[in-house]
Motif scaffolding. Structure first.
Motif, PDB file in Angstrom:
ATOM      1  N   THR A 230       0.833  -1.183   0.000  1.00  0.00           N
ATOM      2  CA  THR A 230       0.000   0.000   0.000  1.00  0.00           C
ATOM      3  C   THR A 230       0.883   1.253   0.000  1.00  0.00           C
ATOM      4  O   THR A 230       2.116   1.159   0.020  1.00  0.00           O
ATOM      5  N   HIS A 231       0.273   2.440  -0.019  1.00  0.00           N
ATOM      6  CA  HIS A 231       1.037   3.691  -0.041  1.00  0.00           C
ATOM      7  C   HIS A 231       2.022   3.750   1.136  1.00  0.00           C
ATOM      8  O   HIS A 231       1.730   3.276   2.232  1.00  0.00           O
ATOM      9  N   TYR A 232       3.161   4.398   0.919  1.00  0.00           N
ATOM     10  CA  TYR A 232       4.174   4.534   1.965  1.00  0.00           C
ATOM     11  C   TYR A 232       3.581   5.123   3.246  1.00  0.00           C
ATOM     12  O   TYR A 232       3.878   4.675   4.346  1.00  0.00           O
ATOM     13  N   MET A 233       2.731   6.138   3.098  1.00  0.00           N
ATOM     14  CA  MET A 233       2.202   6.839   4.273  1.00  0.00           C
ATOM     15  C   MET A 233       1.211   5.988   5.061  1.00  0.00           C
ATOM     16  O   MET A 233       0.854   6.337   6.185  1.00  0.00           O
TER      17      MET A 233
ATOM     18  N   ILE B  86      11.625  10.245   0.916  1.00  0.00           N
ATOM     19  CA  ILE B  86      11.849   8.822   1.136  1.00  0.00           C
ATOM     20  C   ILE B  86      13.009   8.376   0.257  1.00  0.00           C
ATOM     21  O   ILE B  86      13.088   8.726  -0.924  1.00  0.00           O
ATOM     22  N   GLU B  87      13.919   7.617   0.833  1.00  0.00           N
ATOM     23  CA  GLU B  87      15.048   7.071   0.088  1.00  0.00           C
ATOM     24  C   GLU B  87      14.811   5.586  -0.158  1.00  0.00           C
ATOM     25  O   GLU B  87      14.288   4.881   0.688  1.00  0.00           O
ATOM     26  N   GLY B  88      15.234   5.116  -1.322  1.00  0.00           N
ATOM     27  CA  GLY B  88      15.017   3.725  -1.665  1.00  0.00           C
ATOM     28  C   GLY B  88      13.661   3.528  -2.314  1.00  0.00           C
ATOM     29  O   GLY B  88      13.027   4.481  -2.799  1.00  0.00           O
ATOM     30  N   HIS B  89      13.190   2.288  -2.296  1.00  0.00           N
ATOM     31  CA  HIS B  89      11.992   1.921  -3.047  1.00  0.00           C
ATOM     32  C   HIS B  89      11.480   0.603  -2.494  1.00  0.00           C
ATOM     33  O   HIS B  89      12.262  -0.230  -2.025  1.00  0.00           O
ATOM     34  N   TYR B  90      10.170   0.391  -2.550  1.00  0.00           N
ATOM     35  CA  TYR B  90       9.632  -0.912  -2.158  1.00  0.00           C
ATOM     36  C   TYR B  90      10.354  -2.027  -2.913  1.00  0.00           C
ATOM     37  O   TYR B  90      10.617  -1.901  -4.115  1.00  0.00           O
ATOM     38  N   ASN B  91      10.648  -3.117  -2.213  1.00  0.00           N
ATOM     39  CA  ASN B  91      11.382  -4.219  -2.842  1.00  0.00           C
ATOM     40  C   ASN B  91      10.469  -5.306  -3.398  1.00  0.00           C
ATOM     41  O   ASN B  91      10.910  -6.430  -3.660  1.00  0.00           O
ATOM     42  N   ASP B  92       9.192  -4.976  -3.590  1.00  0.00           N
ATOM     43  CA  ASP B  92       8.245  -5.903  -4.202  1.00  0.00           C
ATOM     44  C   ASP B  92       7.169  -5.083  -4.905  1.00  0.00           C
ATOM     45  O   ASP B  92       7.172  -3.849  -4.843  1.00  0.00           O
ATOM     46  N   HIS B  93       6.242  -5.748  -5.526  1.00  0.00           N
ATOM     47  CA  HIS B  93       5.205  -5.109  -6.340  1.00  0.00           C
ATOM     48  C   HIS B  93       4.430  -4.056  -5.543  1.00  0.00           C
ATOM     49  O   HIS B  93       4.000  -4.304  -4.419  1.00  0.00           O
ATOM     50  N   HIS B  94       4.265  -2.862  -6.125  1.00  0.00           N
ATOM     51  CA  HIS B  94       3.418  -1.819  -5.553  1.00  0.00           C
ATOM     52  C   HIS B  94       2.927  -0.911  -6.667  1.00  0.00           C
ATOM     53  O   HIS B  94       3.478  -0.901  -7.773  1.00  0.00           O
TER      54      HIS B  94
ATOM     55  N   HIS C  52       1.867   2.426  -8.934  1.00  0.00           N
ATOM     56  CA  HIS C  52       2.490   3.682  -9.366  1.00  0.00           C
ATOM     57  C   HIS C  52       1.433   4.609  -9.955  1.00  0.00           C
ATOM     58  O   HIS C  52       1.733   5.472 -10.774  1.00  0.00           O
ATOM     59  N   SER C  53       0.177   4.427  -9.550  1.00  0.00           N
ATOM     60  CA  SER C  53      -0.923   5.111 -10.210  1.00  0.00           C
ATOM     61  C   SER C  53      -1.399   6.374  -9.509  1.00  0.00           C
ATOM     62  O   SER C  53      -2.247   7.085 -10.041  1.00  0.00           O
ATOM     63  N   SER C  54      -0.889   6.681  -8.322  1.00  0.00           N
ATOM     64  CA  SER C  54      -1.348   7.878  -7.619  1.00  0.00           C
ATOM     65  C   SER C  54      -0.167   8.519  -6.886  1.00  0.00           C
ATOM     66  O   SER C  54       0.840   7.852  -6.613  1.00  0.00           O
ATOM     67  N   PRO C  55      -0.261   9.816  -6.566  1.00  0.00           N
ATOM     68  CA  PRO C  55       0.864  10.509  -5.922  1.00  0.00           C
ATOM     69  C   PRO C  55       1.405   9.838  -4.668  1.00  0.00           C
ATOM     70  O   PRO C  55       2.635   9.818  -4.478  1.00  0.00           O
ATOM     71  N   PRO C  56       0.568   9.244  -3.785  1.00  0.00           N
ATOM     72  CA  PRO C  56       1.139   8.620  -2.579  1.00  0.00           C
ATOM     73  C   PRO C  56       1.989   7.386  -2.854  1.00  0.00           C
ATOM     74  O   PRO C  56       2.676   6.895  -1.958  1.00  0.00           O
ATOM     75  N   ASP C  57       1.951   6.864  -4.094  1.00  0.00           N
ATOM     76  CA  ASP C  57       2.762   5.699  -4.434  1.00  0.00           C
ATOM     77  C   ASP C  57       4.199   6.080  -4.772  1.00  0.00           C
ATOM     78  O   ASP C  57       5.066   5.199  -4.895  1.00  0.00           O
ATOM     79  N   LEU C  58       4.481   7.350  -4.957  1.00  0.00           N
ATOM     80  CA  LEU C  58       5.776   7.799  -5.462  1.00  0.00           C
ATOM     81  C   LEU C  58       6.574   8.467  -4.347  1.00  0.00           C
ATOM     82  O   LEU C  58       6.141   9.471  -3.771  1.00  0.00           O
ATOM     83  N   GLN C  59       7.755   7.934  -4.061  1.00  0.00           N
ATOM     84  CA  GLN C  59       8.496   8.379  -2.884  1.00  0.00           C
ATOM     85  C   GLN C  59       8.978   9.823  -2.965  1.00  0.00           C
ATOM     86  O   GLN C  59       9.173  10.481  -1.944  1.00  0.00           O
ATOM     87  N   TYR C  60       9.145  10.368  -4.187  1.00  0.00           N
ATOM     88  CA  TYR C  60       9.589  11.758  -4.280  1.00  0.00           C
ATOM     89  C   TYR C  60       8.465  12.751  -3.972  1.00  0.00           C
ATOM     90  O   TYR C  60       8.699  13.962  -3.951  1.00  0.00           O
TER      91      TYR C  60
END
Length: 196
Positions: free
Chosen positions: A61-64, A141-149, A151-159
């Motif tokens: 799910t979203h990082y937040m 946020i540094e790095g990236h999820y290491n499995d499927h997530h 990329h379709s909405s702003p909360p999915d993107l760490q920058y």
């Protein structure tokens, strides 16, 4: 319609508050706190399959929306408080320092710095009002999820995380003056963003 959520136990914060100075109408103390990564960082929802098509599959799910940072964090602060008659004022600086390069899900939240200053006026023994200004800086946020997530909405993107923020808060603070709840406090604050 589309909705999802997470719930559970967050990170565990522990440490010490140390008084540095105490005098007439003046108090200075520091907090040396640590956050243990007891909150989950692998919460998942159903989303589109890799490459499109096929049945939905679990993905992060979203990082937040993860329940913790996933890293050991150091959370120091320094607080000054003064008072004279019905007036009270103070200031605090503090932050959160991530002590690991990444968590078990492959990323690390940004460090945080906060500074706040406030003043309050006591109208009676049982009620006071306050105003507060808060400045926050948070790293990306540094790095990236290491499995499927997704990329379709702003909360999915760490920058899309982090930044500099200014907020102003207005509060009401009450204390029960008598009865079996004597001494219990109820406080409320409205925190309004003024710049981000």
């Amino acid at each position: 319609n589309h909705s999802h959520g997470t719930d559970g136990i967050g990170d565990t914060i522990f440490g010490a508050m140390i008084r540095l100075s105490k005098g007439p109408g003046v108090d200075l103390h520091t907090s040396l706190m640590f956050s243990a990564p007891t909150g989950s960082v692998d919460e998942k929802v159903m989303c589109a399959a890799h490459g499109g098509g096929g049945s939905p599959e679990p993905c992060f799910t979203h990082y937040m929306m993860q329940l913790g940072s996933g890293t050991w964090d150091f959370m120091p602060s320094l607080t000054y408080r003064g008072s004279a008659g019905p007036w009270t004022w103070g200031a605090q600086v503090g932050g959160t320092i991530r002590m690991e390069d990444e968590n078990d899900s492959g990323y690390r939240l940004g460090d945080i710095f906060q500074a706040t200053a406030w003043g309050s006026y006591r109208f009676a023994d049982w009620i006071s009002a306050s105003v507060r200004v808060l400045h926050s800086q948070q790293g990306e946020i540094e790095g990236h999820y290491n499995d499927h997530h997704g990329h379709s909405s702003p909360p999915d993107l760490q920058y899309n995380y982090g930044g500099r923020f200014w907020d102003i808060g207005f509060g009401i603070n009450t204390v029960v003056p008598s009865g079996f709840l004597k001494g219990h406090r109820l406080s409320a604050e409205w925190l309004q963003p003024i710049e981000d």
